[in-house]
Structures are given as structure tokens and as C-alpha cells.
Design a protein around this motif. Structure first.
Motif, PDB file in Angstrom:
ATOM      1  N   LEU A  60       0.793  -1.229   0.000  1.00  0.00           N
ATOM      2  CA  LEU A  60       0.000   0.000   0.000  1.00  0.00           C
ATOM      3  C   LEU A  60       0.826   1.279   0.000  1.00  0.00           C
ATOM      4  O   LEU A  60       0.285   2.346  -0.296  1.00  0.00           O
ATOM      5  CB  LEU A  60      -0.924   0.018   1.222  1.00  0.00           C
ATOM      6  N   TYR A 113      -1.784   4.038  -1.475  1.00  0.00           N
ATOM      7  CA  TYR A 113      -2.900   3.580  -2.314  1.00  0.00           C
ATOM      8  C   TYR A 113      -4.122   3.395  -1.418  1.00  0.00           C
ATOM      9  O   TYR A 113      -4.087   2.620  -0.456  1.00  0.00           O
ATOM     10  CB  TYR A 113      -2.539   2.262  -3.004  1.00  0.00           C
ATOM     11  N   ASN A 114      -5.196   4.104  -1.702  1.00  0.00           N
ATOM     12  CA  ASN A 114      -6.387   4.084  -0.839  1.00  0.00           C
ATOM     13  C   ASN A 114      -7.526   3.252  -1.420  1.00  0.00           C
ATOM     14  O   ASN A 114      -8.698   3.467  -1.105  1.00  0.00           O
ATOM     15  CB  ASN A 114      -6.869   5.503  -0.554  1.00  0.00           C
ATOM     16  N   HIS A 115      -7.181   2.289  -2.286  1.00  0.00           N
ATOM     17  CA  HIS A 115      -8.128   1.383  -2.931  1.00  0.00           C
ATOM     18  C   HIS A 115      -8.929   2.074  -4.033  1.00  0.00           C
ATOM     19  O   HIS A 115      -9.806   1.449  -4.636  1.00  0.00           O
ATOM     20  CB  HIS A 115      -9.072   0.724  -1.921  1.00  0.00           C
ATOM     21  N   THR A 116      -8.645   3.340  -4.293  1.00  0.00           N
ATOM     22  CA  THR A 116      -9.259   4.056  -5.412  1.00  0.00           C
ATOM     23  C   THR A 116      -8.198   4.690  -6.297  1.00  0.00           C
ATOM     24  O   THR A 116      -8.241   4.557  -7.521  1.00  0.00           O
ATOM     25  CB  THR A 116     -10.216   5.152  -4.911  1.00  0.00           C
ATOM     26  N   LEU A 162      -3.897   4.670   5.047  1.00  0.00           N
ATOM     27  CA  LEU A 162      -4.047   4.733   3.592  1.00  0.00           C
ATOM     28  C   LEU A 162      -3.930   6.163   3.076  1.00  0.00           C
ATOM     29  O   LEU A 162      -4.624   6.570   2.146  1.00  0.00           O
ATOM     30  CB  LEU A 162      -5.388   4.129   3.150  1.00  0.00           C
ATOM     31  N   SER A 171      -6.177  -3.257  10.156  1.00  0.00           N
ATOM     32  CA  SER A 171      -6.840  -1.942  10.100  1.00  0.00           C
ATOM     33  C   SER A 171      -7.324  -1.487  11.466  1.00  0.00           C
ATOM     34  O   SER A 171      -8.303  -0.750  11.571  1.00  0.00           O
ATOM     35  CB  SER A 171      -8.016  -1.973   9.115  1.00  0.00           C
ATOM     36  N   PRO A 217     -11.230  -3.979   5.250  1.00  0.00           N
ATOM     37  CA  PRO A 217     -11.308  -3.932   3.786  1.00  0.00           C
ATOM     38  C   PRO A 217     -10.686  -5.167   3.171  1.00  0.00           C
ATOM     39  O   PRO A 217      -9.553  -5.556   3.519  1.00  0.00           O
ATOM     40  CB  PRO A 217     -10.512  -2.664   3.431  1.00  0.00           C
ATOM     41  N   SER A 219      -9.442  -5.763   0.312  1.00  0.00           N
ATOM     42  CA  SER A 219      -8.277  -5.567  -0.544  1.00  0.00           C
ATOM     43  C   SER A 219      -7.035  -5.158   0.210  1.00  0.00           C
ATOM     44  O   SER A 219      -6.008  -4.869  -0.381  1.00  0.00           O
ATOM     45  CB  SER A 219      -8.599  -4.503  -1.602  1.00  0.00           C
ATOM     46  N   LEU A 220      -7.083  -5.123   1.573  1.00  0.00           N
ATOM     47  CA  LEU A 220      -5.881  -4.783   2.315  1.00  0.00           C
ATOM     48  C   LEU A 220      -4.826  -5.866   2.213  1.00  0.00           C
ATOM     49  O   LEU A 220      -3.641  -5.642   2.272  1.00  0.00           O
ATOM     50  CB  LEU A 220      -6.214  -4.548   3.799  1.00  0.00           C
ATOM     51  N   ARG A 250      -1.970  -8.982  -2.702  1.00  0.00           N
ATOM     52  CA  ARG A 250      -2.553  -9.699  -3.820  1.00  0.00           C
ATOM     53  C   ARG A 250      -1.649 -10.829  -4.280  1.00  0.00           C
ATOM     54  O   ARG A 250      -2.082 -11.851  -4.788  1.00  0.00           O
ATOM     55  CB  ARG A 250      -2.786  -8.711  -4.951  1.00  0.00           C
TER      56      ARG A 250
END
Length: 266
Positions: free
Chosen positions: A151, A162-165, A194, A212, A259, A261-262, A265
Motif C-alpha cells: 500500500l 494507495y487508498n483502494h481508489t 491509507l 486496520s 477492507p 483488498s488490504l 494480492r
């Protein structure tokens, strides 16, 4: 009609087995199908690869990608503008051909194939800019750019989150900035999640206590929000106690979500 029947039988077969199906391509009669595990219930979904050249079609090293003599494909769809003759896996989540860099079948605008380098997927750079997946990172310096974790990254002047957006430049005290994990970071004055400031957090005593989740000497936090706090004493509270059989607190259920997606991947 025969092809449709085969598709239905395949779905029933996978569903009855209840097995885990990996994505990939397979032949069915005179056509190619993309098999997605994200079907209805336990059964996979089958998508015909439209316009595929049956004789030259082949799956690539990542089972979500394929090519034939005319096109390259991602999850059964044509990748617009891709050159199948030079289309290949680069590293991590990135693919390339002679003209472009791609992320999940989408060309990355402005990325230079000749100098593009994957640092720690999904972070990458070329001679002029840095990237995370499909996103160019504004004002980044490729020569000093360093990924920190999934992240966070930095260069000689900035920290990036990176804030998932999208990617944000974090306005922090650079010299004292530390990445704590689980999306959190702090400098000598502030705490961030984030890239977003955790309002009121005490940087000197803040620590990560879970996915988180964080705490300082005054209160506890879920992401960038505080919870379980006594607003009069400013002391952290434990989750409300309840008798056996009573309903769970709505506060507990909402703040315990993490979240999806934390997690890394790959």
C-alpha cells in the motif's frame, strides 16, 4: 443447441462436485470458452471467446490470458489494440507488447515499454514516471522511487499511499515518517491510514493492534475512525459486555470489518 447443452451439463457437473475451479480456457466443440470460478453458487461461469481463431488459439502463462493469430484476450475478452505476436507476460500483474504496457487487459496510458520496470508488483516505473497497477503516480521521481509494502511507497521527496481508489501524496514530516503496517503510518506529529490523517491520534503512543486497527493512549481506531471511546474521560473502552443470548452491539459489528483488498494480492 448441442453446445448450449454441453455448457449446461458442465455447470451442473461442477456444481454437483462442489469443487474449486481455477480460471482458464477450454475447448467445447468448435469454440473456446473462458471458465470463471465466479459463477452462481458453487458452479463456474462459462463465457464463449467471441471471434477466436480456433486453430491458433492458446492459453498463455497466466490462465486468464490467451492469444490467437489475430488478438490477445483477458478473461475471454479481446484486449483492444494488443499485438498478439509480441504480447507477453512482463512481471507480476503487468503484460506488454511492442507498443504498450497492460494491466488486467487495459493499456496503461503513458507507460513506456522500452524502459518499464516492475519493482515490487504492483509498483513499477519507467524512465519518466512511476505506477501502481494502471495508475500513474503524479510528481513521482523514478530514479529514487522505492516500494515499501503493498500500500505504501516513497521517493526522495514524498510518501505515497494507495487508498483502494487512487494514489495519494501524503503530506507528512518526511524525515520522521514510518510505515507501521495494516495501512497505517505515522510521523512525529500525525498518524495516517491509507494516506488519510487519523484525526486526533497521538503519534507518540500510536501502535497497530490488528488488521486496520490501532490504538494510542487515549482511544482505539478502526481505519481512520475512532471507536470504543468514552467522550467524557477520553479513555478507551472495551467492547460493551452483553449477557449470553443478547444481540451483538451494532458498534462492534461495524468497526470489526476489514477492507478485503488490504491483504497482499500476490
Amino acid at each position: 443447441m448441442r453446445s448450449v447443452s454441453l455448457s449446461v451439463l458442465s455447470l451442473l457437473f461442477f456444481g454437483l462436485l462442489g469443487c474449486t475451479v481455477s480460471p482458464g480456457y477450454r475447448q467445447e466443440g468448435s469454440r473456446w470458452l473462458f471458465v470463471s470460478p465466479r459463477g452462481i453458487g458453487d458452479a463456474p461461469a462459462l463465457f464463449p471467446v467471441k471471434g477466436a481463431d480456433f486453430a491458433t488459439f492458446h492459453q498463455l502463462v497466466d490462465p486468464e490470458y490467451a492469444a490467437d493469430s489475430n488478438y490477445a484476450y483477458y478473461r475471454g475478452d479481446r484486449i483492444k489494440g494488443a499485438l498478439p505476436g509480441s504480447f507477453r507476460h512482463l512481471s507480476g500483474v503487468y503484460w506488454m507488447d511492442a507498443r504498450r504496457i497492460y494491466f488486467e487487459g487495459v493499456p496503461i496510458i503513458g507507460a513506456d515499454p522500452a524502459s518499464f520496470e516492475v519493482l515490487r508488483s504492483p509498483w513499477a516505473r519507467d524512465a519518466k514516471s512511476c505506477f501502481r497497477g494502471p495508475y500513474p503516480i503524479p510528481d513521482s521521481d523514478p530514479s529514487t522511487f522505492q516500494p515499501i509494502d503493498f500500500l505504501w511507497a516513497r521517493d526522495k521527496s514524498h510518501y505515497y499511499a494507495y487508498n483502494h481508489t487512487n494514489i495519494v501524496i501524503v503530506r507528512c514530516d518526511y524525515s520522521s515518517m514510518r510505515i507501521l503496517g495494516s495501512g497505517y503510518a505515522k510521523d512525529r506529529n500525525q498518524v495516517f491510514w491509507l494516506g488519510r490523517e487519523v484525526k486526533g491520534a497521538d503519534a507518540g503512543t500510536f501502535e497497530v493492534i490488528g488488521a486496520s486497527l490501532g490504538k494510542d493512549k487515549f482511544r482505539r481506531y478502526g481505519g481512520a475512525e475512532e471507536f470504543w471511546m468514552d467522550k467524557k474521560t477520553r479513555e478507551p473502552n472495551q467492547p460493551p459486555q452483553r449477557n449470553a443470548g443478547s444481540r451483538p452491539s451494532s458498534v462492534n459489528s461495524s468497526v470489526s470489518e476489514t477492507p478485503s483488498s488490504l491483504g497482499p494480492r500476490g
